[in-house]
Scaffold this motif. Sequence first.
Motif, PDB file in Angstrom:
ATOM      1  N   PRO A 159       0.931  -1.784  -0.125  1.00  0.00           N
ATOM      2  CA  PRO A 159      -0.154   0.281  -0.042  1.00  0.00           C
ATOM      3  C   PRO A 159       0.897   1.359  -0.105  1.00  0.00           C
ATOM      4  O   PRO A 159       2.053   1.051  -0.123  1.00  0.00           O
ATOM      5  N   LYS A 184       5.135  -5.084  -6.037  1.00  0.00           N
ATOM      6  CA  LYS A 184       3.913  -4.066  -6.763  1.00  0.00           C
ATOM      7  C   LYS A 184       4.480  -3.056  -5.931  1.00  0.00           C
ATOM      8  O   LYS A 184       3.004  -3.370  -5.167  1.00  0.00           O
ATOM      9  N   GLU A 187       1.177   2.322  -6.212  1.00  0.00           N
ATOM     10  CA  GLU A 187       0.677   4.178  -7.270  1.00  0.00           C
ATOM     11  C   GLU A 187       1.051   4.788  -6.917  1.00  0.00           C
ATOM     12  O   GLU A 187       1.658   6.228  -7.459  1.00  0.00           O
ATOM     13  N   LEU A 216      -0.380   1.056 -11.877  1.00  0.00           N
ATOM     14  CA  LEU A 216      -1.347   1.024 -11.458  1.00  0.00           C
ATOM     15  C   LEU A 216      -2.700  -0.488 -10.769  1.00  0.00           C
ATOM     16  O   LEU A 216      -1.741  -1.293 -10.770  1.00  0.00           O
ATOM     17  N   GLY A 221      -1.171  -4.893 -11.286  1.00  0.00           N
ATOM     18  CA  GLY A 221      -1.668  -5.336  -9.577  1.00  0.00           C
ATOM     19  C   GLY A 221      -2.637  -6.214 -10.373  1.00  0.00           C
ATOM     20  O   GLY A 221      -2.315  -7.791 -10.526  1.00  0.00           O
ATOM     21  N   VAL A 225      -1.173 -10.702 -10.606  1.00  0.00           N
ATOM     22  CA  VAL A 225      -1.765 -11.531  -8.944  1.00  0.00           C
ATOM     23  C   VAL A 225      -2.382 -13.062 -10.171  1.00  0.00           C
ATOM     24  O   VAL A 225      -2.446 -14.075  -9.563  1.00  0.00           O
ATOM     25  N   THR A 236      -0.811  -6.081   1.422  1.00  0.00           N
ATOM     26  CA  THR A 236      -1.844  -5.312   2.089  1.00  0.00           C
ATOM     27  C   THR A 236      -2.268  -3.776   1.317  1.00  0.00           C
ATOM     28  O   THR A 236      -1.690  -3.851   0.188  1.00  0.00           O
ATOM     29  N   GLY A 237      -3.915  -4.190   2.120  1.00  0.00           N
ATOM     30  CA  GLY A 237      -4.675  -3.047   0.760  1.00  0.00           C
ATOM     31  C   GLY A 237      -5.965  -2.962   1.786  1.00  0.00           C
ATOM     32  O   GLY A 237      -6.221  -3.538   2.982  1.00  0.00           O
ATOM     33  N   SER A 238      -6.612  -2.520   0.567  1.00  0.00           N
ATOM     34  CA  SER A 238      -8.853  -2.147   1.079  1.00  0.00           C
ATOM     35  C   SER A 238      -9.054  -3.708   0.631  1.00  0.00           C
ATOM     36  O   SER A 238      -8.306  -4.457  -0.004  1.00  0.00           O
ATOM     37  N   ILE A 245      -8.419  -9.972  -4.966  1.00  0.00           N
ATOM     38  CA  ILE A 245      -7.313 -10.671  -5.232  1.00  0.00           C
ATOM     39  C   ILE A 245      -7.704 -11.865  -4.343  1.00  0.00           C
ATOM     40  O   ILE A 245      -6.643 -13.281  -5.323  1.00  0.00           O
TER      41      ILE A 245
END
Length: 489
Positions: A159, A184, A187, A216, A221, A225, A236-238, A245
Amino acid sequence: MSVAAGDRIEVGGESVSAAHFIGGERVGSGESFTTISPIDQRELGRVADAGPGEVDRAVRAAEGAFDDWAALGPDGRAGYLRRLADLIEQNVGRLAPVECTDMAMLLRSLEARVIARAALNYRFYADLAAAYEERDWRSRGTWNRVQRMPAGPAAVITPWNAPFMLSTWKTAPALAAGCTVVLKPAEWSPLSCSLLADLTVEAGFPPGVFNVLQGLGSTTGAELVSHPGIRRISFTGSVPTARRIGVSAAERVVPFTAELGGKNPFLVFADADLDAAAAKAAGQYDDSGQVCLSGTRILVEESVMDEFLERFEHHAAEHVLGDPREERTTVSPMIHPDHLARVEGFVERAREAGDEIVTGGSRAAGGGLFFEPTLIRPASNDSEIVQSEVFGPVLCIQGFSDEEEAVSLANSTEYGLSGIIYTGSMGRADRVGRAIRAGTVWVNCFLVRDLSAPFGGARSSGIGREGGDYALDFYSDLKTLQILEGSTG
Ligand code: ADP
Protein backbone atom coordinates in the motif's frame (compact mmCIF):
# COMPACT_ATOMS: atom_id res chain seq x y z
CA MET A 1 3.43 8.63 -22.51
CA SER A 2 6.34 6.20 -22.41
CA VAL A 3 9.14 5.87 -19.85
CA ALA A 4 12.59 4.79 -21.05
CA ALA A 5 14.81 2.38 -19.12
CA GLY A 6 17.14 5.25 -18.24
CA ASP A 7 14.50 7.80 -17.18
CA ARG A 8 14.97 9.23 -13.73
CA ILE A 9 13.01 11.40 -11.33
CA GLU A 10 14.72 14.03 -9.16
CA VAL A 11 13.20 13.78 -5.71
CA GLY A 12 14.38 14.63 -2.19
CA GLY A 13 17.89 15.44 -3.47
CA GLU A 14 18.09 12.00 -5.07
CA SER A 15 17.86 10.75 -8.65
CA VAL A 16 15.46 7.77 -8.68
CA SER A 17 14.79 5.42 -11.59
CA ALA A 18 11.28 5.79 -13.03
CA ALA A 19 11.50 2.39 -14.72
CA HIS A 20 10.72 -1.17 -13.66
CA PHE A 21 13.46 -3.41 -12.35
CA ILE A 22 13.27 -6.81 -14.02
CA GLY A 23 15.89 -9.56 -14.17
CA GLY A 24 18.54 -7.23 -12.79
CA GLU A 25 17.91 -4.53 -15.41
CA ARG A 26 15.99 -1.32 -15.68
CA VAL A 27 13.09 -1.77 -18.12
CA GLY A 28 11.00 1.03 -19.62
CA SER A 29 7.33 1.02 -20.52
CA GLY A 30 5.02 2.26 -23.26
CA GLU A 31 2.71 3.64 -20.59
CA SER A 32 3.25 5.73 -17.48
CA PHE A 33 1.49 7.38 -14.58
CA THR A 34 2.20 10.57 -12.65
CA THR A 35 3.37 10.66 -9.07
CA ILE A 36 2.91 13.86 -7.08
CA SER A 37 4.36 15.05 -3.80
CA PRO A 38 1.65 15.47 -1.16
CA ILE A 39 3.77 18.24 0.39
CA ASP A 40 3.07 20.76 -2.38
CA GLN A 41 1.11 18.65 -4.91
CA ARG A 42 3.94 19.19 -7.37
CA GLU A 43 4.27 16.60 -10.10
CA LEU A 44 7.46 14.67 -9.35
CA GLY A 45 7.53 12.82 -12.63
CA ARG A 46 6.17 9.96 -14.67
CA VAL A 47 6.66 6.37 -13.60
CA ALA A 48 6.53 3.22 -15.75
CA ASP A 49 3.10 1.56 -15.84
CA ALA A 50 3.42 -2.15 -16.58
CA GLY A 51 1.20 -3.79 -19.16
CA PRO A 52 0.76 -7.56 -19.55
CA GLY A 53 4.04 -7.97 -21.46
CA GLU A 54 6.10 -6.37 -18.70
CA VAL A 55 4.27 -8.35 -16.02
CA ASP A 56 5.01 -11.55 -17.90
CA ARG A 57 8.66 -10.58 -18.29
CA ALA A 58 9.00 -9.91 -14.56
CA VAL A 59 7.36 -13.17 -13.52
CA ARG A 60 9.49 -15.10 -16.00
CA ALA A 61 12.60 -13.46 -14.56
CA ALA A 62 11.49 -14.53 -11.07
CA GLU A 63 10.81 -18.06 -12.33
CA GLY A 64 14.19 -18.22 -14.05
CA ALA A 65 16.04 -17.22 -10.88
CA PHE A 66 14.03 -19.43 -8.56
CA ASP A 67 15.82 -22.80 -8.67
CA ASP A 68 19.26 -21.40 -7.93
CA TRP A 69 17.98 -19.09 -5.19
CA ALA A 70 16.06 -21.95 -3.56
CA ALA A 71 19.09 -24.22 -3.82
CA LEU A 72 21.27 -21.75 -1.90
CA GLY A 73 19.50 -22.74 1.31
CA PRO A 74 18.77 -20.40 4.23
CA ASP A 75 22.44 -19.88 5.14
CA GLY A 76 23.42 -19.02 1.58
CA ARG A 77 20.55 -16.55 1.23
CA ALA A 78 21.18 -14.99 4.64
CA GLY A 79 24.40 -13.38 3.42
CA TYR A 80 22.52 -11.44 0.73
CA LEU A 81 19.80 -10.35 3.14
CA ARG A 82 22.29 -9.16 5.73
CA ARG A 83 24.18 -7.16 3.11
CA LEU A 84 20.91 -5.58 2.02
CA ALA A 85 20.11 -4.71 5.66
CA ASP A 86 23.51 -3.04 6.03
CA LEU A 87 23.00 -1.06 2.83
CA ILE A 88 19.56 0.13 3.93
CA GLU A 89 21.08 1.39 7.18
CA GLN A 90 23.90 3.11 5.33
CA ASN A 91 21.41 4.79 2.98
CA VAL A 92 18.86 6.14 5.46
CA GLY A 93 19.94 9.64 4.45
CA ARG A 94 18.92 8.93 0.82
CA LEU A 95 15.84 6.79 1.41
CA ALA A 96 14.12 8.97 4.02
CA PRO A 97 13.89 12.21 1.95
CA VAL A 98 12.62 10.28 -1.08
CA GLU A 99 9.82 8.60 0.85
CA CYS A 100 9.08 11.82 2.74
CA THR A 101 8.67 13.75 -0.52
CA ASP A 102 6.69 11.03 -2.31
CA MET A 103 4.42 10.03 0.57
CA ALA A 104 4.72 12.81 3.20
CA MET A 105 5.56 10.64 6.20
CA LEU A 106 7.41 12.73 8.80
CA LEU A 107 11.09 12.88 7.87
CA ARG A 108 12.22 12.41 11.44
CA SER A 109 10.10 9.23 11.84
CA LEU A 110 11.63 7.82 8.67
CA GLU A 111 15.13 8.72 9.77
CA ALA A 112 14.78 7.63 13.38
CA ARG A 113 12.83 4.38 13.12
CA VAL A 114 10.93 3.48 9.94
CA ILE A 115 13.89 2.87 7.62
CA ALA A 116 15.80 1.18 10.44
CA ARG A 117 12.89 -1.19 10.87
CA ALA A 118 13.16 -2.05 7.16
CA ALA A 119 16.78 -3.08 7.68
CA LEU A 120 15.79 -5.05 10.74
CA ASN A 121 13.19 -6.96 8.71
CA TYR A 122 15.91 -8.38 6.44
CA ARG A 123 18.35 -9.11 9.26
CA PHE A 124 15.67 -10.72 11.40
CA TYR A 125 14.48 -13.04 8.62
CA ALA A 126 18.02 -13.95 7.57
CA ASP A 127 18.63 -15.15 11.14
CA LEU A 128 15.26 -16.80 11.62
CA ALA A 129 15.29 -18.81 8.39
CA ALA A 130 18.86 -19.96 9.06
CA ALA A 131 17.85 -21.09 12.56
CA TYR A 132 15.01 -23.33 11.32
CA GLU A 133 15.12 -26.77 12.86
CA GLU A 134 13.25 -29.45 10.98
CA ARG A 135 10.76 -31.09 13.33
CA ASP A 136 11.66 -34.72 13.73
CA TRP A 137 9.75 -37.48 15.55
CA ARG A 138 9.04 -41.21 15.52
CA SER A 139 5.59 -42.66 15.06
CA ARG A 140 3.99 -45.78 13.56
CA GLY A 141 7.36 -47.30 12.79
CA THR A 142 8.59 -44.32 10.79
CA TRP A 143 10.72 -41.20 11.22
CA ASN A 144 8.71 -38.09 10.42
CA ARG A 145 10.46 -34.92 9.42
CA VAL A 146 8.91 -31.52 8.51
CA GLN A 147 10.82 -29.61 5.86
CA ARG A 148 10.25 -26.24 4.24
CA MET A 149 10.30 -26.17 0.43
CA PRO A 150 10.52 -22.67 -1.06
CA ALA A 151 7.15 -22.10 -2.76
CA GLY A 152 8.21 -20.32 -5.98
CA PRO A 153 7.88 -16.76 -7.28
CA ALA A 154 5.86 -14.55 -4.94
CA ALA A 155 3.82 -11.48 -5.89
CA VAL A 156 4.05 -8.80 -3.22
CA ILE A 157 1.54 -5.94 -3.43
CA THR A 158 2.00 -3.09 -1.01
CA PRO A 159 0.00 0.00 0.00
CA TRP A 160 0.93 3.67 -0.22
CA ASN A 161 1.41 4.28 3.52
CA ALA A 162 4.89 3.27 4.74
CA PRO A 163 5.68 1.79 1.31
CA PHE A 164 9.35 1.05 1.97
CA MET A 165 8.93 -0.55 5.39
CA LEU A 166 5.90 -2.60 4.39
CA SER A 167 7.59 -3.83 1.22
CA THR A 168 10.57 -5.05 3.23
CA TRP A 169 8.28 -6.62 5.84
CA LYS A 170 6.87 -8.85 3.10
CA THR A 171 9.85 -9.39 0.82
CA ALA A 172 12.23 -10.25 3.69
CA PRO A 173 10.47 -13.51 4.68
CA ALA A 174 9.73 -14.35 1.04
CA LEU A 175 13.40 -14.07 0.07
CA ALA A 176 14.62 -15.75 3.26
CA ALA A 177 12.28 -18.68 2.65
CA GLY A 178 13.74 -19.11 -0.85
CA CYS A 179 11.04 -17.47 -2.96
CA THR A 180 11.92 -15.01 -5.67
CA VAL A 181 9.86 -11.82 -5.65
CA VAL A 182 7.95 -9.48 -7.92
CA LEU A 183 7.09 -6.40 -5.86
CA LYS A 184 4.44 -3.95 -7.00
CA PRO A 185 4.43 -0.81 -4.87
CA ALA A 186 1.36 1.41 -4.71
CA GLU A 187 0.97 4.01 -7.45
CA TRP A 188 0.63 6.92 -4.99
CA SER A 189 4.10 6.37 -3.49
CA PRO A 190 6.21 4.27 -5.87
CA LEU A 191 9.64 5.84 -5.57
CA SER A 192 11.33 4.52 -2.42
CA CYS A 193 10.91 0.92 -3.63
CA SER A 194 12.74 1.86 -6.80
CA LEU A 195 15.74 2.71 -4.61
CA LEU A 196 15.34 -0.63 -2.84
CA ALA A 197 15.88 -2.34 -6.19
CA ASP A 198 19.16 -0.43 -6.62
CA LEU A 199 20.29 -1.60 -3.19
CA THR A 200 19.67 -5.26 -4.11
CA VAL A 201 22.09 -4.75 -7.01
CA GLU A 202 24.67 -3.33 -4.62
CA ALA A 203 24.07 -6.26 -2.28
CA GLY A 204 24.91 -8.60 -5.19
CA PHE A 205 21.50 -10.27 -5.53
CA PRO A 206 21.43 -12.59 -8.56
CA PRO A 207 19.33 -11.10 -11.41
CA GLY A 208 15.65 -12.07 -11.23
CA VAL A 209 15.57 -12.79 -7.49
CA PHE A 210 14.09 -9.39 -6.69
CA ASN A 211 12.01 -7.52 -9.27
CA VAL A 212 10.01 -4.31 -9.01
CA LEU A 213 7.07 -3.67 -11.30
CA GLN A 214 5.58 -0.20 -11.25
CA GLY A 215 1.98 0.28 -12.26
CA LEU A 216 -1.65 0.76 -11.37
CA GLY A 217 -3.46 -1.70 -9.15
CA SER A 218 -6.44 -2.44 -11.36
CA THR A 219 -4.23 -3.31 -14.34
CA THR A 220 -0.64 -4.17 -13.35
CA GLY A 221 -1.61 -5.52 -9.93
CA ALA A 222 -4.50 -7.59 -11.29
CA GLU A 223 -2.34 -8.97 -14.10
CA LEU A 224 0.46 -9.89 -11.69
CA VAL A 225 -1.69 -11.79 -9.18
CA SER A 226 -3.35 -13.80 -11.94
CA HIS A 227 -0.10 -14.77 -13.69
CA PRO A 228 0.29 -18.56 -13.75
CA GLY A 229 3.94 -18.33 -12.66
CA ILE A 230 3.08 -16.82 -9.28
CA ARG A 231 2.96 -19.31 -6.37
CA ARG A 232 2.27 -16.97 -3.45
CA ILE A 233 0.53 -13.61 -3.12
CA SER A 234 1.08 -11.28 -0.20
CA PHE A 235 -1.12 -8.19 -0.12
CA THR A 236 -1.73 -5.23 2.15
CA GLY A 237 -4.50 -2.83 1.19
CA SER A 238 -8.25 -2.50 1.11
CA VAL A 239 -10.99 -5.09 1.58
CA PRO A 240 -12.47 -4.74 -1.96
CA THR A 241 -9.04 -5.31 -3.53
CA ALA A 242 -8.43 -8.31 -1.26
CA ARG A 243 -11.68 -9.85 -2.50
CA ARG A 244 -10.56 -9.45 -6.12
CA ILE A 245 -7.11 -10.87 -5.40
CA GLY A 246 -8.72 -13.72 -3.49
CA VAL A 247 -10.75 -14.66 -6.54
CA SER A 248 -7.60 -14.72 -8.73
CA ALA A 249 -5.77 -16.74 -6.09
CA ALA A 250 -8.63 -19.21 -5.78
CA GLU A 251 -8.80 -19.73 -9.53
CA ARG A 252 -5.21 -20.94 -9.54
CA VAL A 253 -5.19 -22.43 -6.00
CA VAL A 254 -2.47 -20.03 -4.85
CA PRO A 255 -2.22 -19.22 -1.12
CA PHE A 256 -2.47 -15.55 -0.29
CA THR A 257 -2.26 -13.38 2.78
CA ALA A 258 -4.12 -10.12 3.09
CA GLU A 259 -3.58 -7.51 5.75
CA LEU A 260 -6.48 -5.11 5.48
CA GLY A 261 -8.02 -2.20 7.23
CA GLY A 262 -9.25 -1.72 10.74
CA LYS A 263 -11.59 0.31 12.87
CA ASN A 264 -9.65 -0.43 15.97
CA PRO A 265 -11.01 0.12 19.48
CA PHE A 266 -8.99 2.19 21.97
CA LEU A 267 -10.41 1.36 25.40
CA VAL A 268 -9.82 3.57 28.42
CA PHE A 269 -10.89 2.21 31.78
CA ALA A 270 -11.33 4.36 34.88
CA ASP A 271 -8.40 2.61 36.58
CA ALA A 272 -5.96 3.63 33.82
CA ASP A 273 -3.25 6.26 33.88
CA LEU A 274 -5.59 8.74 32.23
CA ASP A 275 -2.97 11.18 31.08
CA ALA A 276 -0.91 8.45 29.42
CA ALA A 277 -4.08 7.14 27.77
CA ALA A 278 -5.11 10.62 26.58
CA ALA A 279 -1.65 11.35 25.18
CA LYS A 280 -1.60 8.06 23.27
CA ALA A 281 -5.16 8.60 22.05
CA ALA A 282 -4.20 12.05 20.71
CA GLY A 283 -1.22 10.33 19.09
CA GLN A 284 -3.64 8.46 16.84
CA TYR A 285 -3.63 11.64 14.71
CA ASP A 286 0.03 10.97 13.87
CA ASP A 287 0.71 10.35 10.18
CA SER A 288 -2.67 12.04 9.58
CA GLY A 289 -4.29 8.82 10.77
CA GLN A 290 -3.15 6.99 7.65
CA VAL A 291 -2.20 3.93 9.67
CA CYS A 292 -4.24 0.73 9.52
CA LEU A 293 -3.44 -0.12 13.16
CA SER A 294 -4.65 3.23 14.57
CA GLY A 295 -7.12 3.12 17.43
CA THR A 296 -9.82 5.23 15.83
CA ARG A 297 -12.72 4.35 18.11
CA ILE A 298 -11.94 5.76 21.53
CA LEU A 299 -14.12 4.04 24.11
CA VAL A 300 -13.99 5.61 27.56
CA GLU A 301 -15.54 4.52 30.85
CA GLU A 302 -18.30 7.09 31.49
CA SER A 303 -17.14 7.90 35.04
CA VAL A 304 -13.89 9.39 33.70
CA MET A 305 -15.14 10.72 30.36
CA ASP A 306 -14.99 14.42 31.27
CA GLU A 307 -11.51 14.21 32.73
CA PHE A 308 -10.28 12.10 29.82
CA LEU A 309 -11.72 14.53 27.26
CA GLU A 310 -10.07 17.48 28.94
CA ARG A 311 -6.69 15.73 28.89
CA PHE A 312 -7.22 14.48 25.33
CA GLU A 313 -8.00 17.95 24.05
CA HIS A 314 -4.91 19.29 25.79
CA HIS A 315 -2.68 16.72 24.03
CA ALA A 316 -4.48 17.01 20.70
CA ALA A 317 -3.92 20.79 20.76
CA GLU A 318 -0.17 20.18 20.80
CA HIS A 319 -0.27 18.82 17.23
CA VAL A 320 1.35 20.97 14.57
CA LEU A 321 0.17 20.52 10.99
CA GLY A 322 2.87 21.23 8.47
CA ASP A 323 5.66 20.23 6.16
CA PRO A 324 6.82 16.70 7.07
CA ARG A 325 10.44 17.76 6.58
CA GLU A 326 10.22 20.27 9.43
CA GLU A 327 11.16 19.20 12.93
CA ARG A 328 8.15 20.85 14.61
CA THR A 329 5.52 19.16 12.41
CA THR A 330 3.58 16.30 13.96
CA VAL A 331 0.75 15.91 11.42
CA SER A 332 1.73 15.75 7.77
CA PRO A 333 -0.40 16.30 4.66
CA MET A 334 -2.61 13.50 3.42
CA ILE A 335 -1.35 11.38 0.56
CA HIS A 336 -3.50 12.61 -2.33
CA PRO A 337 -6.31 15.06 -3.16
CA ASP A 338 -8.65 12.12 -3.86
CA HIS A 339 -7.97 10.65 -0.45
CA LEU A 340 -8.49 13.99 1.27
CA ALA A 341 -11.83 14.31 -0.52
CA ARG A 342 -12.78 10.81 0.63
CA VAL A 343 -11.99 11.63 4.26
CA GLU A 344 -13.92 14.88 3.97
CA GLY A 345 -16.87 12.93 2.55
CA PHE A 346 -16.96 10.69 5.62
CA VAL A 347 -17.05 13.69 7.95
CA GLU A 348 -19.70 15.51 5.90
CA ARG A 349 -21.94 12.45 5.93
CA ALA A 350 -21.40 12.09 9.68
CA ARG A 351 -22.47 15.70 10.19
CA GLU A 352 -25.55 15.20 8.00
CA ALA A 353 -26.41 11.99 9.88
CA GLY A 354 -26.50 13.89 13.19
CA ASP A 355 -23.16 12.81 14.65
CA GLU A 356 -21.63 15.55 16.82
CA ILE A 357 -18.36 17.03 15.57
CA VAL A 358 -16.59 17.77 18.87
CA THR A 359 -13.43 19.23 17.34
CA GLY A 360 -12.13 19.79 13.79
CA GLY A 361 -14.32 18.57 10.97
CA SER A 362 -12.93 20.52 8.01
CA ARG A 363 -9.98 20.89 5.72
CA ALA A 364 -7.32 22.91 7.47
CA ALA A 365 -7.16 26.62 6.65
CA GLY A 366 -4.26 27.71 4.48
CA GLY A 367 -4.57 25.08 1.75
CA GLY A 368 -2.53 21.97 1.28
CA LEU A 369 -3.70 18.41 1.70
CA PHE A 370 -4.52 18.81 5.39
CA PHE A 371 -7.57 17.76 7.31
CA GLU A 372 -8.00 19.07 10.86
CA PRO A 373 -7.57 16.50 13.60
CA THR A 374 -11.21 15.65 14.19
CA LEU A 375 -13.13 14.11 17.07
CA ILE A 376 -16.70 12.91 16.55
CA ARG A 377 -19.27 11.76 19.08
CA PRO A 378 -21.51 9.51 17.01
CA ALA A 379 -25.28 9.54 17.35
CA SER A 380 -25.30 5.75 17.30
CA ASN A 381 -22.91 2.83 17.20
CA ASP A 382 -24.36 2.04 13.77
CA SER A 383 -23.16 5.38 12.36
CA GLU A 384 -21.00 5.06 9.25
CA ILE A 385 -18.23 6.97 11.02
CA VAL A 386 -18.08 4.23 13.69
CA GLN A 387 -18.36 1.27 11.37
CA SER A 388 -16.17 2.28 8.39
CA GLU A 389 -12.45 2.82 8.13
CA VAL A 390 -11.73 6.48 7.31
CA PHE A 391 -7.91 6.33 7.17
CA GLY A 392 -7.54 9.94 8.13
CA PRO A 393 -7.18 12.12 11.26
CA VAL A 394 -10.71 11.36 12.37
CA LEU A 395 -11.47 9.68 15.70
CA CYS A 396 -14.77 8.73 17.29
CA ILE A 397 -15.42 8.90 21.00
CA GLN A 398 -18.03 6.83 22.84
CA GLY A 399 -18.70 6.02 26.48
CA PHE A 400 -19.28 2.68 28.17
CA SER A 401 -20.57 1.84 31.63
CA ASP A 402 -18.82 -1.47 32.36
CA GLU A 403 -16.41 -4.04 31.02
CA GLU A 404 -19.12 -6.03 29.29
CA GLU A 405 -20.32 -3.04 27.32
CA ALA A 406 -16.73 -2.08 26.52
CA VAL A 407 -16.04 -5.49 24.98
CA SER A 408 -19.33 -5.51 23.14
CA LEU A 409 -18.61 -2.09 21.57
CA ALA A 410 -15.01 -3.08 20.84
CA ASN A 411 -16.18 -6.10 18.84
CA SER A 412 -19.07 -4.37 17.09
CA THR A 413 -17.54 -3.71 13.65
CA GLU A 414 -16.71 -6.05 10.78
CA TYR A 415 -13.00 -5.46 11.43
CA GLY A 416 -10.51 -7.05 13.81
CA LEU A 417 -7.01 -5.76 13.15
CA SER A 418 -5.86 -4.31 16.47
CA GLY A 419 -7.07 -3.18 19.85
CA ILE A 420 -5.60 -0.92 22.53
CA ILE A 421 -6.51 -1.14 26.21
CA TYR A 422 -5.56 1.31 28.92
CA THR A 423 -6.08 -0.12 32.41
CA GLY A 424 -4.22 -0.41 35.70
CA SER A 425 -5.54 -3.92 36.32
CA MET A 426 -3.69 -7.02 35.20
CA GLY A 427 -6.84 -9.10 35.54
CA ARG A 428 -8.76 -6.74 33.29
CA ALA A 429 -5.91 -6.57 30.79
CA ASP A 430 -6.08 -10.34 30.51
CA ARG A 431 -9.90 -10.64 30.42
CA VAL A 432 -10.54 -7.81 27.98
CA GLY A 433 -7.42 -8.63 25.95
CA ARG A 434 -8.73 -12.16 25.41
CA ALA A 435 -12.24 -11.01 24.62
CA ILE A 436 -11.27 -8.55 21.87
CA ARG A 437 -11.40 -10.06 18.40
CA ALA A 438 -8.24 -8.72 16.80
CA GLY A 439 -4.89 -9.87 15.51
CA THR A 440 -2.95 -7.69 17.96
CA VAL A 441 -4.01 -6.14 21.27
CA TRP A 442 -1.75 -3.68 23.06
CA VAL A 443 -2.17 -2.93 26.76
CA ASN A 444 -0.92 0.45 28.00
CA CYS A 445 1.23 0.83 24.88
CA PHE A 446 0.86 1.03 21.10
CA LEU A 447 2.82 -0.08 18.03
CA VAL A 448 5.44 -1.95 20.07
CA ARG A 449 6.36 -4.91 17.86
CA ASP A 450 8.32 -8.09 18.25
CA LEU A 451 9.00 -9.40 14.76
CA SER A 452 8.64 -13.01 15.87
CA ALA A 453 4.99 -12.47 16.91
CA PRO A 454 2.15 -13.21 14.48
CA PHE A 455 0.72 -10.17 12.75
CA GLY A 456 -2.55 -9.90 10.84
CA GLY A 457 -6.25 -9.37 11.17
CA ALA A 458 -9.39 -11.19 12.19
CA ARG A 459 -12.66 -11.03 10.23
CA SER A 460 -12.58 -8.39 7.44
CA SER A 461 -9.15 -7.21 8.59
CA GLY A 462 -7.39 -10.02 6.82
CA ILE A 463 -6.47 -13.56 6.04
CA GLY A 464 -3.32 -15.28 7.24
CA ARG A 465 -0.51 -14.08 9.45
CA GLU A 466 2.80 -12.40 8.80
CA GLY A 467 5.65 -12.21 11.30
CA GLY A 468 8.11 -14.78 12.62
CA ASP A 469 7.82 -18.36 11.47
CA TYR A 470 4.25 -17.72 10.33
CA ALA A 471 5.54 -15.79 7.32
CA LEU A 472 8.31 -18.29 6.57
CA ASP A 473 5.74 -21.10 6.61
CA PHE A 474 3.51 -19.10 4.26
CA TYR A 475 6.27 -18.71 1.68
CA SER A 476 7.09 -22.42 1.92
CA ASP A 477 5.37 -25.64 0.99
CA LEU A 478 5.70 -27.73 4.12
CA LYS A 479 6.72 -31.27 3.38
CA THR A 480 6.51 -34.35 5.57
CA LEU A 481 9.33 -36.76 4.86
CA GLN A 482 8.59 -40.22 6.30
CA ILE A 483 11.25 -42.93 6.42
CA LEU A 484 10.52 -46.49 7.47
CA GLU A 485 12.49 -47.14 10.63
CA GLY A 486 15.40 -49.52 10.24
CA SER A 487 15.08 -49.46 6.42
CA THR A 488 18.17 -47.31 5.84
CA GLY A 489 21.70 -47.74 7.05
P1 ADP B 1 -5.85 1.68 -0.77
O1 ADP B 1 -7.29 1.95 -0.59
O2 ADP B 1 -5.05 1.63 0.48
O3 ADP B 1 -5.20 2.44 -1.88
P2 ADP B 1 -5.87 -0.61 -2.49
O4 ADP B 1 -6.34 -1.96 -2.09
O5 ADP B 1 -6.62 0.10 -3.56
O6 ADP B 1 -5.81 0.16 -1.15
O7 ADP B 1 -4.34 -0.66 -2.94
C1 ADP B 1 -3.34 -1.38 -2.27
C2 ADP B 1 -2.40 -1.97 -3.30
O8 ADP B 1 -3.13 -2.88 -4.10
C3 ADP B 1 -1.80 -0.96 -4.26
O9 ADP B 1 -0.47 -1.37 -4.59
C4 ADP B 1 -2.68 -1.08 -5.48
O10 ADP B 1 -2.03 -0.70 -6.67
C5 ADP B 1 -2.96 -2.56 -5.48
N1 ADP B 1 -4.19 -2.98 -6.19
C6 ADP B 1 -5.33 -2.27 -6.37
N2 ADP B 1 -6.22 -3.00 -7.07
C7 ADP B 1 -5.64 -4.19 -7.35
C8 ADP B 1 -6.06 -5.38 -8.02
N3 ADP B 1 -7.27 -5.50 -8.57
N4 ADP B 1 -5.20 -6.42 -8.08
C9 ADP B 1 -3.97 -6.35 -7.52
N5 ADP B 1 -3.53 -5.25 -6.87
C10 ADP B 1 -4.34 -4.18 -6.78
